[in-house]
Scaffold this motif. Structure first.
Motif, PDB file in Angstrom:
ATOM      1  N   HIS A  62       0.844  -1.201   0.000  1.00  0.00           N
ATOM      2  CA  HIS A  62       0.000   0.000   0.000  1.00  0.00           C
ATOM      3  C   HIS A  62       0.878   1.249   0.000  1.00  0.00           C
ATOM      4  O   HIS A  62       2.051   1.211   0.416  1.00  0.00           O
ATOM      5  N   PRO A  63       0.353   2.401  -0.457  1.00  0.00           N
ATOM      6  CA  PRO A  63       1.174   3.613  -0.625  1.00  0.00           C
ATOM      7  C   PRO A  63       1.904   4.071   0.636  1.00  0.00           C
ATOM      8  O   PRO A  63       3.035   4.543   0.558  1.00  0.00           O
ATOM      9  N   LYS A  64       1.277   3.935   1.823  1.00  0.00           N
ATOM     10  CA  LYS A  64       1.899   4.439   3.040  1.00  0.00           C
ATOM     11  C   LYS A  64       3.177   3.680   3.390  1.00  0.00           C
ATOM     12  O   LYS A  64       4.026   4.199   4.112  1.00  0.00           O
ATOM     13  N   ALA A  65       3.307   2.438   2.886  1.00  0.00           N
ATOM     14  CA  ALA A  65       4.502   1.657   3.199  1.00  0.00           C
ATOM     15  C   ALA A  65       5.760   2.313   2.642  1.00  0.00           C
ATOM     16  O   ALA A  65       6.863   2.115   3.170  1.00  0.00           O
ATOM     17  N   GLY A  66       5.623   3.105   1.589  1.00  0.00           N
ATOM     18  CA  GLY A  66       6.783   3.753   0.993  1.00  0.00           C
ATOM     19  C   GLY A  66       6.790   5.260   1.133  1.00  0.00           C
ATOM     20  O   GLY A  66       7.591   5.944   0.485  1.00  0.00           O
ATOM     21  N   ASP A  67       5.911   5.805   1.976  1.00  0.00           N
ATOM     22  CA  ASP A  67       5.790   7.250   2.143  1.00  0.00           C
ATOM     23  C   ASP A  67       6.699   7.716   3.283  1.00  0.00           C
ATOM     24  O   ASP A  67       6.373   7.570   4.460  1.00  0.00           O
ATOM     25  N   ALA A  68       7.840   8.293   2.938  1.00  0.00           N
ATOM     26  CA  ALA A  68       8.816   8.707   3.946  1.00  0.00           C
ATOM     27  C   ALA A  68       8.323   9.879   4.784  1.00  0.00           C
ATOM     28  O   ALA A  68       8.887  10.151   5.855  1.00  0.00           O
ATOM     29  N   THR A  69       7.275  10.579   4.331  1.00  0.00           N
ATOM     30  CA  THR A  69       6.744  11.708   5.113  1.00  0.00           C
ATOM     31  C   THR A  69       5.721  11.259   6.155  1.00  0.00           C
ATOM     32  O   THR A  69       5.303  12.064   6.984  1.00  0.00           O
ATOM     33  N   ASP A  70       5.310  10.024   6.107  1.00  0.00           N
ATOM     34  CA  ASP A  70       4.338   9.507   7.079  1.00  0.00           C
ATOM     35  C   ASP A  70       4.987   9.479   8.459  1.00  0.00           C
ATOM     36  O   ASP A  70       6.103   8.982   8.615  1.00  0.00           O
ATOM     37  N   PRO A  71       4.311   9.985   9.492  1.00  0.00           N
ATOM     38  CA  PRO A  71       4.891   9.975  10.847  1.00  0.00           C
ATOM     39  C   PRO A  71       5.220   8.572  11.353  1.00  0.00           C
ATOM     40  O   PRO A  71       6.079   8.421  12.223  1.00  0.00           O
ATOM     41  N   LEU A  72       4.566   7.563  10.798  1.00  0.00           N
ATOM     42  CA  LEU A  72       4.804   6.186  11.228  1.00  0.00           C
ATOM     43  C   LEU A  72       5.582   5.391  10.175  1.00  0.00           C
ATOM     44  O   LEU A  72       5.522   4.166  10.125  1.00  0.00           O
ATOM     45  N   HIS A  73       6.354   6.113   9.352  1.00  0.00           N
ATOM     46  CA  HIS A  73       7.051   5.463   8.234  1.00  0.00           C
ATOM     47  C   HIS A  73       7.997   4.359   8.695  1.00  0.00           C
ATOM     48  O   HIS A  73       8.063   3.295   8.067  1.00  0.00           O
ATOM     49  N   ALA A  74       8.724   4.571   9.781  1.00  0.00           N
ATOM     50  CA  ALA A  74       9.690   3.563  10.235  1.00  0.00           C
ATOM     51  C   ALA A  74       9.004   2.234  10.519  1.00  0.00           C
ATOM     52  O   ALA A  74       9.504   1.165  10.150  1.00  0.00           O
ATOM     53  N   ALA A  75       7.840   2.300  11.161  1.00  0.00           N
ATOM     54  CA  ALA A  75       7.101   1.068  11.466  1.00  0.00           C
ATOM     55  C   ALA A  75       6.464   0.489  10.206  1.00  0.00           C
ATOM     56  O   ALA A  75       6.528  -0.730   9.971  1.00  0.00           O
ATOM     57  N   ARG A  76       5.856   1.336   9.397  1.00  0.00           N
ATOM     58  CA  ARG A  76       5.177   0.840   8.200  1.00  0.00           C
ATOM     59  C   ARG A  76       6.151   0.212   7.212  1.00  0.00           C
ATOM     60  O   ARG A  76       5.818  -0.773   6.529  1.00  0.00           O
ATOM     61  N   SER A  77       7.340   0.770   7.099  1.00  0.00           N
ATOM     62  CA  SER A  77       8.297   0.239   6.133  1.00  0.00           C
ATOM     63  C   SER A  77       8.835  -1.126   6.546  1.00  0.00           C
ATOM     64  O   SER A  77       9.344  -1.883   5.716  1.00  0.00           O
ATOM     65  N   ALA A  78       8.726  -1.455   7.833  1.00  0.00           N
ATOM     66  CA  ALA A  78       9.188  -2.768   8.320  1.00  0.00           C
ATOM     67  C   ALA A  78       8.056  -3.777   8.447  1.00  0.00           C
ATOM     68  O   ALA A  78       8.286  -4.955   8.764  1.00  0.00           O
ATOM     69  N   GLU A  79       6.823  -3.355   8.204  1.00  0.00           N
ATOM     70  CA  GLU A  79       5.642  -4.188   8.447  1.00  0.00           C
ATOM     71  C   GLU A  79       5.617  -5.433   7.565  1.00  0.00           C
ATOM     72  O   GLU A  79       5.981  -5.405   6.381  1.00  0.00           O
ATOM     73  N   VAL A  80       5.150  -6.525   8.152  1.00  0.00           N
ATOM     74  CA  VAL A  80       4.939  -7.779   7.443  1.00  0.00           C
ATOM     75  C   VAL A  80       3.545  -8.296   7.814  1.00  0.00           C
ATOM     76  O   VAL A  80       3.147  -8.236   8.982  1.00  0.00           O
ATOM     77  N   THR A  81       2.801  -8.764   6.831  1.00  0.00           N
ATOM     78  CA  THR A  81       1.513  -9.402   7.079  1.00  0.00           C
ATOM     79  C   THR A  81       1.703 -10.907   7.011  1.00  0.00           C
ATOM     80  O   THR A  81       2.352 -11.408   6.090  1.00  0.00           O
ATOM     81  N   SER A  82       1.155 -11.620   7.982  1.00  0.00           N
ATOM     82  CA  SER A  82       1.388 -13.064   8.089  1.00  0.00           C
ATOM     83  C   SER A  82       0.080 -13.839   8.168  1.00  0.00           C
ATOM     84  O   SER A  82      -0.918 -13.355   8.707  1.00  0.00           O
ATOM     85  N   LEU A  83       0.097 -15.026   7.630  1.00  0.00           N
ATOM     86  CA  LEU A  83      -0.947 -16.009   7.860  1.00  0.00           C
ATOM     87  C   LEU A  83      -0.346 -17.069   8.784  1.00  0.00           C
ATOM     88  O   LEU A  83       0.539 -17.831   8.384  1.00  0.00           O
ATOM     89  N   TRP A  84      -0.809 -17.075  10.027  1.00  0.00           N
ATOM     90  CA  TRP A  84      -0.344 -18.045  11.025  1.00  0.00           C
ATOM     91  C   TRP A  84      -1.243 -19.273  10.957  1.00  0.00           C
ATOM     92  O   TRP A  84      -2.468 -19.184  11.102  1.00  0.00           O
ATOM     93  N   ARG A  85      -0.637 -20.434  10.741  1.00  0.00           N
ATOM     94  CA  ARG A  85      -1.387 -21.713  10.769  1.00  0.00           C
ATOM     95  C   ARG A  85      -1.290 -22.266  12.188  1.00  0.00           C
ATOM     96  O   ARG A  85      -0.208 -22.571  12.680  1.00  0.00           O
ATOM     97  N   LEU A  86      -2.438 -22.362  12.835  1.00  0.00           N
ATOM     98  CA  LEU A  86      -2.489 -22.786  14.227  1.00  0.00           C
ATOM     99  C   LEU A  86      -3.290 -24.086  14.350  1.00  0.00           C
ATOM    100  O   LEU A  86      -4.279 -24.296  13.641  1.00  0.00           O
ATOM    101  N   GLY A  87      -2.840 -24.953  15.262  1.00  0.00           N
ATOM    102  CA  GLY A  87      -3.560 -26.191  15.539  1.00  0.00           C
ATOM    103  C   GLY A  87      -3.480 -26.522  17.015  1.00  0.00           C
ATOM    104  O   GLY A  87      -2.755 -25.879  17.768  1.00  0.00           O
ATOM    105  N   ALA A  88      -4.235 -27.531  17.423  1.00  0.00           N
ATOM    106  CA  ALA A  88      -4.211 -27.955  18.827  1.00  0.00           C
ATOM    107  C   ALA A  88      -2.838 -28.464  19.199  1.00  0.00           C
ATOM    108  O   ALA A  88      -2.225 -29.231  18.441  1.00  0.00           O
ATOM    109  N   ALA A  89      -2.339 -28.027  20.351  1.00  0.00           N
ATOM    110  CA  ALA A  89      -1.005 -28.454  20.799  1.00  0.00           C
ATOM    111  C   ALA A  89      -1.047 -29.892  21.298  1.00  0.00           C
ATOM    112  O   ALA A  89      -2.065 -30.373  21.788  1.00  0.00           O
TER     113      ALA A  89
END
Length: 382
Positions: free
Chosen positions: A355-382
C-alpha cells in the motif's frame, strides 16, 4: 441532562430566535456547545480561529463554497511542511503512534466544526447542494427529520457511496467487492492473496470465518471449493454488506452469514480470522476494522479456537506485525497467548504490504510501516 436513548440535540440562535435540531455524528462526537451561523462572507482565517476555539459554524451559504472553506481549514490545520520538520522527533515508535493519533483526533475535531443542515428526506437547503439522498439512505437508512452533521462526515458518506457503486477489484475472485459505508474496504490485497494461496487442510468440507466484513474472505474460501462456509459478524452494516456481496458473486448456496460474536456453533476443519491489527481505541465506525482495544477480538479468537476445531483442523490467523513495530504488542505476548490457548504454530506465510503508506517517507509512522509484514499463522491444537 440528556436522557439515555434520546437523540442528541444541537442548539443555536438564528434571526434572534432559538433553534434546535437532531445532532448526528458517526464518530460519537458530542454536539458543539457554541454554534455560530456562517455564510460566504466568512473568511478562512476567521473560520479557522473560531473552529480551533470550539465554535461550530452552521453553514447557510453556497454548498460548494463550504467545500472550499473546509479545504482551506485543512491546510491551516496541517500547517506548512517546513514548520513540521522543526519539531523534535518522538523518542520511540510508541510515542510517535500516540502523538500521531492525538494529532489526528485534534484535526478531526477542528474540521468537524463546519456543519451542514438537513431537511427531511435528506435535502440540503443550500445553494448548489448536491443530491445526496441515495448516499445518505445507504449510510443512515430513512431520514424523516431535520438534523445537522459536519460537512466532513457528509463528504465521507458521499465518498463511501462512490466506493460502493464502483467496488474494489479483487484479482483472486476476478470480480469486484462493494464496501458499504462504515465497512472497511479490502484495499490491502496481500492478506486476501495469502488466504487464496495457502493449501487447505485435508477434508475441508466446512470452514468458519470470524468477522465477515465485506464478505471477501468467505467468498475466497467458497471459490476455492469449500462446500460450506459459515461467516460471523456483529456489525449490522457489515452483515448487510457481506450479504450483498455474497449474492452478487452468486455464492448464496455456499456461504451462510450469522450475526454472532466470534464463533458459530460447532466445529470445523478450518477457521479463518483477520482481526483488527492494532490494539488501540477506534474513533469511528470504520476504524473498528483496524483498531482492537486491548486486542479483544484477537484474544477471543485464540482463546476459543481449539474448542471449534475438528481433529487435525487448522486456524488461520491473518495478522500484521505493525503493532510490534509500534511497541504496542510484542511478539512474545502473541506467542504467549497462542500457547496459553493450547495451540501450536504449524507454520507461517509472510508477505510485505504494497500500500502507498509503506513507501511514504513523510508519514509519521514510516519507520514502522516500512518494516511491516503481514502473516498467515497456521495454528492447531497443541
Amino acid at each position: 441532562m440528556q436522557e439515555a436513548g434520546t437523540p442528541a440535540q444541537i442548539h443555536w440562535t438564528e434571526d434572534g430566535k432559538p433553534r434546535s435540531a437532531r445532532w448526528h455524528s458517526e464518530a460519537g462526537m458530542p454536539p458543539p456547545k457554541r454554534v455560530q451561523v456562517a455564510d460566504d462572507t466568512l473568511n478562512a482565517d476567521t473560520a479557522f480561529r473560531l473552529a480551533s476555539e470550539g465554535t461550530a459554524l452552521l453553514w447557510r451559504g453556497d454548498f460548494q463554497n463550504a467545500r472550499q472553506l473546509l479545504g482551506a481549514l485543512a491546510r491551516r490545520v496541517d500547517g506548512k511542511p517546513e514548520k513540521r520538520k522543526k519539531k523534535a522527533a518522538p523518542a520511540t515508535p510508541t510515542e510517535a503512534f500516540h502523538l500521531h493519533r492525538q494529532a489526528q483526533s485534534q484535526r478531526a475535531r477542528t474540521l468537524a466544526m463546519l456543519l451542514i443542515p438537513f431537511e427531511p428526506g435528506y435535502t440540503i437547503p443550500l445553494r448548489r447542494a448536491p443530491d445526496v439522498k441515495l448516499a445518505c439512505n445507504e449510510a443512515y437508512g430513512r431520514g424523516d427529520d431535520d438534523f445537522v452533521i459536519s460537512l466532513r462526515e457528509l463528504l465521507g458518506v458521499i465518498g463511501a457511496h462512490e466506493w460502493r457503486r464502483n467496488g474494489v477489484e479483487i484479482p483472486v475472485l476476478g470480480a469486484r467487492v462493494h464496501p458499504h459505508y462504515g465497512v472497511f474496504s479490502p484495499v490491502r490485497g496481500e492478506y486476501v492473496q495469502l488466504v487464496a494461496d495457502q493449501p487447505l487442510p485435508r477434508k475441508t468440507d466446512v470452514a468458519f470465518e470470524i468477522g465477515a466484513g465485506t464478505g471477501v474472505l468467505a467468498a475466497v474460501l467458497a471459490r476455492r471449493g469449500i462446500p460450506r462456509v459459515i461467516a460471523t459478524e456483529t456489525d449490522r452494516r457489515a452483515l448487510s454488506c457481506a450479504r450483498e456481496n455474497i449474492g452478487l458473486l452468486g455464492l448464496n448456496e455456499k456461504v451462510e452469514l450469522l450475526e454472532a460474536d466470534l464463533f458459530p456453533p460447532g466445529r470445523a476443519p478450518l477457521v479463518v480470522c483477520n482481526p483488527p491489527w492494532v490494539p488501540a481505541r477506534p474513533s469511528s465506525s470504520v476504524e473498528h476494522a483496524v483498531y482492537d482495544p486491548d486486542s479483544r477480538m484477537l484474544k477471543g479468537f485464540l482463546g476459543g479456537l481449539k474448542a471449534h476445531l475438528t481433529e487435525g483442523g487448522e486456524g488461520w490467523l491473518i495478522l500484521s506485525d505493525l503493532a510490534e513495530h509500534l511497541g504496542l504488542r510484542p511478539r512474545e505476548q502473541l506467542l504467549g497467548w497462542i500457547a496459553d490457548a493450547g495451540l501450536a504454530v504449524l507454520g507461517r506465510e509472510d508477505v510485505r504490504p504494497v500500500h502507498p503508506k509503506a513507501g511514504d517517507a513523510t508519514d509519521p509512522l514510516h519507520a514502522a510501516r516500512s518494516a511491516e509484514v503481514t502473516s498467515l499463522w497456521r495454528l492447531g491444537a497443541a
